[in-house]
Design a protein around this motif. Structure first.
Motif, PDB file in Angstrom:
ATOM      1  N   ARG A 180       0.827  -1.197   0.000  1.00  0.00           N
ATOM      2  CA  ARG A 180       0.000   0.000   0.000  1.00  0.00           C
ATOM      3  C   ARG A 180       0.865   1.251   0.000  1.00  0.00           C
ATOM      4  O   ARG A 180       2.066   1.214   0.310  1.00  0.00           O
ATOM      5  CB  ARG A 180      -0.930   0.010   1.214  1.00  0.00           C
ATOM      6  N   ASP A 181       0.268   2.386  -0.338  1.00  0.00           N
ATOM      7  CA  ASP A 181       0.995   3.652  -0.409  1.00  0.00           C
ATOM      8  C   ASP A 181       1.621   4.013   0.940  1.00  0.00           C
ATOM      9  O   ASP A 181       2.700   4.590   0.999  1.00  0.00           O
ATOM     10  CB  ASP A 181       0.050   4.780  -0.856  1.00  0.00           C
ATOM     11  N   ALA A 182       0.930   3.659   2.025  1.00  0.00           N
ATOM     12  CA  ALA A 182       1.417   4.007   3.364  1.00  0.00           C
ATOM     13  C   ALA A 182       2.191   2.840   3.979  1.00  0.00           C
ATOM     14  O   ALA A 182       2.063   2.554   5.170  1.00  0.00           O
ATOM     15  CB  ALA A 182       0.247   4.400   4.251  1.00  0.00           C
ATOM     16  N   SER A 183       2.977   2.141   3.177  1.00  0.00           N
ATOM     17  CA  SER A 183       3.672   0.949   3.667  1.00  0.00           C
ATOM     18  C   SER A 183       4.610   1.271   4.826  1.00  0.00           C
ATOM     19  O   SER A 183       4.784   0.459   5.737  1.00  0.00           O
ATOM     20  CB  SER A 183       4.462   0.283   2.538  1.00  0.00           C
ATOM     21  N   ALA A 184       5.230   2.460   4.819  1.00  0.00           N
ATOM     22  CA  ALA A 184       6.128   2.839   5.918  1.00  0.00           C
ATOM     23  C   ALA A 184       5.353   2.909   7.233  1.00  0.00           C
ATOM     24  O   ALA A 184       5.854   2.497   8.285  1.00  0.00           O
ATOM     25  CB  ALA A 184       6.787   4.181   5.626  1.00  0.00           C
ATOM     26  N   GLN A 185       4.122   3.399   7.168  1.00  0.00           N
ATOM     27  CA  GLN A 185       3.285   3.463   8.361  1.00  0.00           C
ATOM     28  C   GLN A 185       2.912   2.062   8.825  1.00  0.00           C
ATOM     29  O   GLN A 185       2.900   1.774  10.023  1.00  0.00           O
ATOM     30  CB  GLN A 185       2.016   4.270   8.071  1.00  0.00           C
ATOM     31  N   VAL A 186       2.618   1.168   7.866  1.00  0.00           N
ATOM     32  CA  VAL A 186       2.277  -0.212   8.198  1.00  0.00           C
ATOM     33  C   VAL A 186       3.440  -0.893   8.903  1.00  0.00           C
ATOM     34  O   VAL A 186       3.269  -1.578   9.922  1.00  0.00           O
ATOM     35  CB  VAL A 186       1.878  -1.004   6.937  1.00  0.00           C
ATOM     36  N   VAL A 187       4.643  -0.706   8.385  1.00  0.00           N
ATOM     37  CA  VAL A 187       5.842  -1.295   8.995  1.00  0.00           C
ATOM     38  C   VAL A 187       5.988  -0.804  10.430  1.00  0.00           C
ATOM     39  O   VAL A 187       6.271  -1.589  11.344  1.00  0.00           O
ATOM     40  CB  VAL A 187       7.099  -0.960   8.174  1.00  0.00           C
TER      41      VAL A 187
END
Length: 289
Positions: A180-187
């Protein structure tokens, strides 16, 4: 005078309706595994107070950005869960799963042990507190998104606890979250569960429901799975369906109009409860009103 009588009748009807509504408890569940106390919402059907018999239980799990009270406050119809509890005469338990726990026992964080919490501590507390059918034949589990993953994951690993399981818009392949676009947030959100390996798709795959076909096949639990056609998780759900078909695992699979929304889940939940009720009837674990 007529208006006053009309208003009185309306008030009396409202009071009468309220007196016959399902009751919502907030249960405190102490977790030895995590050295913390969490809350669970418990909906008791109206008939519970007037009965001395045991009731079947449905565990209803919340999603990744939510908490235990989500199902009571986020559906467009705020009485959805209570109405279903009354309609099918079952106890509905909504335990805390925290954000992004995915209902796993974290390999790196003793403070995130939600598999143990749900399957041991919550189930035990509920069975001790209420008149439940305290065996697998009267216990089912489902959930939305992260909770859909959790319901399938927990039932696959603990078939001794549940007689059926479901998933609504389930995150059955957690690795998709990294795309997803917010992958850094997911991590960042997954770090309490996977630590430094939270950006490693192989780590996610070890816990994904997509990789649990052997358990799902061996357990032979009745499964109900659905997802909206506009949901970002539709492809992993389609892949799960394909793998279940290939492995000849009986299941109920449906795609409907809708996305990753509460409007979709409000529409979906009654189908799950109807599905479970049929299983409970077959098991002769339905409590008469």
């Amino acid at each position: 005078m007529k208006n006053a009588r009309f208003l009185l009748i309306v008030v009396l009807l409202c009071i009468n309706a309220a007196s016959y509504a399902a009751k919502v408890d907030t249960l405190q569940v102490a977790s030895t595994a995590m050295s913390k106390t969490y809350k669970a919402a418990v909906v008791l059907p109206n008939s519970y107070a007037k009965s001395k018999t045991a009731f079947p239980v449905m565990y209803l799990l919340h999603g990744a950005y939510g908490h235990f009270s989500d199902w009571l406050k986020n559906t467009p119809n705020k009485k959805l869960v209570q109405n279903l509890s009354d309609q099918y005469n079952m106890i509905i338990v909504m335990p805390e799963g925290e954000t992004f726990s995915f209902y796993l026992d974290s390999p790196v964080n003793k403070g995130s042990q939600f598999e143990t919490f749900i399957t041991q501590e919550v189930v035990q507390k509920v069975d001790k507190t209420y008149r439940t059918i305290s065996n697998r034949s009267g216990r089912v589990i489902t959930g939305l998104s992260m909770g859909g993953h959790g319901a399938l994951y927990l039932s696959a690993k603990h078939p001794d606890l549940f007689c059926a399981a479901g998933s609504m818009s389930g995150a059955v392949d957690m690795g998709v979250m990294l795309q997803r676009d917010a992958s850094a947030q997911v991590v960042k959100l997954m770090q309490p569960v996977f630590g430094d390996k939270s950006d490693n798709s192989e780590m996610y795959a070890q816990y994904a429901v997509l990789g649990m076909l052997d358990k799902l096949k061996a357990n032979k639990l009745p499964l109900i799975i659905d997802c909206g056609v506009d949901d970002f998780l539709i492809e992993p759900n389609r892949e799960l369906h394909r793998r279940l078909v290939y492995n000849k695992v009986d299941h109920d699979y449906t795609e409907r109009a809708g996305a990753h929304t509460w409007e979709y889940w409000e529409n979906s939940l009654p189908y799950h409860v109807l599905f479970f009720n049929k299983i409970l009837l077959k098991n002769q674990q339905v409590t008469k009103k």
